[in-house]
Scaffold this motif. Structure first.
Motif, PDB file in Angstrom:
ATOM      1  N   TRP A 231      32.453  37.057  29.427  1.00 21.41           N
ATOM      2  CA  TRP A 231      33.221  38.368  27.586  1.00 21.41           C
ATOM      3  C   TRP A 231      34.502  37.958  28.312  1.00 21.41           C
ATOM      4  O   TRP A 231      34.989  38.726  29.512  1.00 21.41           O
ATOM      5  CB  TRP A 231      31.918  38.966  27.125  1.00 21.41           C
ATOM      6  N   GLN A 232      35.166  38.311  27.030  1.00 22.53           N
ATOM      7  CA  GLN A 232      36.473  38.166  26.324  1.00 22.53           C
ATOM      8  C   GLN A 232      36.614  39.199  25.549  1.00 22.53           C
ATOM      9  O   GLN A 232      36.495  38.213  24.051  1.00 22.53           O
ATOM     10  CB  GLN A 232      37.455  36.839  26.958  1.00 22.53           C
ATOM     11  N   ASP A 237      39.132  38.626  30.140  1.00 20.15           N
ATOM     12  CA  ASP A 237      38.444  39.266  30.425  1.00 20.15           C
ATOM     13  C   ASP A 237      37.395  40.782  30.671  1.00 20.15           C
ATOM     14  O   ASP A 237      38.194  41.257  31.566  1.00 20.15           O
ATOM     15  CB  ASP A 237      38.035  38.907  32.232  1.00 20.15           C
ATOM     16  N   SER A 274      34.716  37.007  22.823  1.00 20.83           N
ATOM     17  CA  SER A 274      34.597  35.529  23.146  1.00 20.83           C
ATOM     18  C   SER A 274      33.425  35.839  24.094  1.00 20.83           C
ATOM     19  O   SER A 274      34.166  36.355  25.164  1.00 20.83           O
ATOM     20  CB  SER A 274      35.570  34.779  22.270  1.00 20.83           C
ATOM     21  N   CYS A 275      32.438  34.349  23.994  1.00 25.35           N
ATOM     22  CA  CYS A 275      31.889  34.143  25.289  1.00 25.35           C
ATOM     23  C   CYS A 275      32.921  32.764  25.350  1.00 25.35           C
ATOM     24  O   CYS A 275      33.060  32.389  24.901  1.00 25.35           O
ATOM     25  CB  CYS A 275      30.304  34.151  25.012  1.00 25.35           C
ATOM     26  N   VAL A 276      32.838  33.110  26.860  1.00 26.11           N
ATOM     27  CA  VAL A 276      33.807  32.139  27.876  1.00 26.11           C
ATOM     28  C   VAL A 276      32.549  30.757  28.524  1.00 26.11           C
ATOM     29  O   VAL A 276      32.539  32.106  28.543  1.00 26.11           O
ATOM     30  CB  VAL A 276      35.274  32.377  28.223  1.00 26.11           C
ATOM     31  N   GLN A 278      32.355  28.339  31.546  1.00 23.64           N
ATOM     32  CA  GLN A 278      33.279  26.827  32.674  1.00 23.64           C
ATOM     33  C   GLN A 278      32.155  26.096  33.287  1.00 23.64           C
ATOM     34  O   GLN A 278      31.123  27.053  34.120  1.00 23.64           O
ATOM     35  CB  GLN A 278      33.844  27.965  33.725  1.00 23.64           C
ATOM     36  N   ASP A 285      37.331  24.886  28.529  1.00 27.27           N
ATOM     37  CA  ASP A 285      36.456  26.446  28.814  1.00 27.27           C
ATOM     38  C   ASP A 285      36.015  25.482  27.658  1.00 27.27           C
ATOM     39  O   ASP A 285      36.798  25.006  26.363  1.00 27.27           O
ATOM     40  CB  ASP A 285      37.247  27.519  28.522  1.00 27.27           C
ATOM     41  N   ALA A 287      34.000  27.988  24.656  1.00 27.98           N
ATOM     42  CA  ALA A 287      34.537  29.106  23.799  1.00 27.98           C
ATOM     43  C   ALA A 287      33.664  28.816  22.868  1.00 27.98           C
ATOM     44  O   ALA A 287      34.258  28.825  21.733  1.00 27.98           O
ATOM     45  CB  ALA A 287      36.018  29.692  23.731  1.00 27.98           C
TER      46      ALA A 287
END
Length: 354
Positions: A231-232, A237, A274-276, A278, A285, A287
């Motif tokens: 989560w950012q 982060d 935002s949820c990121v 990978q 990414d 997002a």
């Protein structure tokens, strides 16, 4: 009932995220005191995916991957059957010896052996692990650096002394984990290359039961298993107010994972969250911005039942594949050994599966 049998999958123990490391694991489980449940279960796994299954009720080895069923050489399944029958006898004897060592005469008990190897197809680096456990705890382990056994419990000390002096067995262990296991792993990878090395992009959704509940970032349908979900806040982060769950298998060979963010609506509406995600399947990414139009809720008819259903299906599959609890262990120092002086004498003739 004092002890509870859980159903889980060994594959949760892969640590590397986007690794090119391949793994071959075997899990043997002996049980005692569970009505109508197999006293012995064997599961083979390649890269965390089950490839075969055997238990003492069906008394046959069944394939779990089409690529192995199609590629196996003549005599392969008979060989695996003979290994499984041998291991069944050893495990049944071992659990009885272990019960005596711990002065257990009644109740539910489990005795397990996990062993296998790993191979990095880019660097060529290999690793191995070989360990026994009793009732969900480590019993005795082979330290491959010193080629000697270690144990955290006093009951295994006689076994440790006897196995450390068994140079023949130690040499068999060294040869199997240095050559045989890795050779079979490479062969399996070549058999199932199109399946094992495929990549499937995750589908990412934001879910929320109600406005006061945590926001869940749900990624599903991805392969391979390795994934990073963060989560950012304003592009940075977050490390607090975030809870990442374990990666779970779906019933179709893919995986799913959830990460929960606890944040008040007024905060995420005032800042950029935002949820990121990978994953190997995507160069960039993935997002998803936390805003109302991207959140699915119960009130809006979100299919939480589908999510629960996926988890239920996964757990049902796990129950079929493994059967009993697999004990947690560190990623350093695995081993394989017997449970007593008597068991160590019998097990000196063990033949590891291919």
């Amino acid at each position: 009932m004092r002890k509870v049998v859980f159903f889980t999958l060994i594959l949760f123990c892969i640590d590397s995220t986007f690794a090119v490391t391949h793994s071959l694991w075997y899990v043997y489980t002996g049980t005692s005191g569970i009505p109508d449940f197999p006293e012995f279960v064997s599961v083979g796994l390649v890269n965390g995916e089950p490839i075969d299954y055997y238990d003492s009720k069906i008394r046959r080895v069944t394939p779990r991957q089409r690529w192995l069923e199609q590629s196996a050489e003549p005599g392969y399944w008979e060989m695996q059957y003979q290994y499984s029958r041998y291991a069944e006898g050893e495990m049944k004897r071992s659990i009885e010896v272990a019960k005596k060592l711990f002065n257990h005469s009644e109740g539910i008990h489990t005795y397990q052996n996990m062993y296998g190897c790993e191979w990095n197809d880019e660097t060529g680096v290999t690793d191995a692990f070989d360990q026994y456990g009793y009732d969900g705890s480590d019993f005795i382990t082979l330290d491959f650096k010193t080629m000697s056994f270690v144990t955290p419990v006093q009951q295994a000390f006689p076994t440790k002394r006897k196995w450390d002096s068994d140079t023949g067995r130690l040499e068999e262990e060294r040869n199997y984990f240095t050559w045989t296991c890795t050779d079979w792993l490479k062969k399996y990878v070549s058999y199932g290359k199109s399946t094992l090395e495929r990549t499937v992009r995750p589908e990412v959704s934001l879910l929320q039961k109600d406005p006061s509940s945590p926001v869940t970032c749900h990624a599903t349908g991805f392969f391979p298993k390795g994934i990073v979900v963060t989560w950012q806040k304003d592009g940075v982060d977050m490390h607090s107010d975030v809870e990442v769950e374990e990666t779970l298998p779906n019933g179709d060979g893919t995986f799913q994972i959830t990460s929960k963010l606890t944040v008040k609506p007024e905060n995420w509406k005032r800042n950029s969250y935002s949820c990121v995600v990978q994953h190997k399947s995507s160069k960039d990414d993935i997002a998803v911005l936390l805003e109302e139009k991207n959140i699915r809720t119960n009130q809006g008819g979100v299919s939480w039942g589908i999510i629960v259903g996926c988890v239920a299906a996964a757990l049902a599959l796990v129950a079929v594949v493994t059967g009993v609890v697999l004990w947690r262990r560190s990623r350093t120092g695995y081993g394989k050994a017997g449970t007593s002086d008597t068991d160590s004498e019998n097990s000196s003739q063990q033949q590891p599966k291919a």
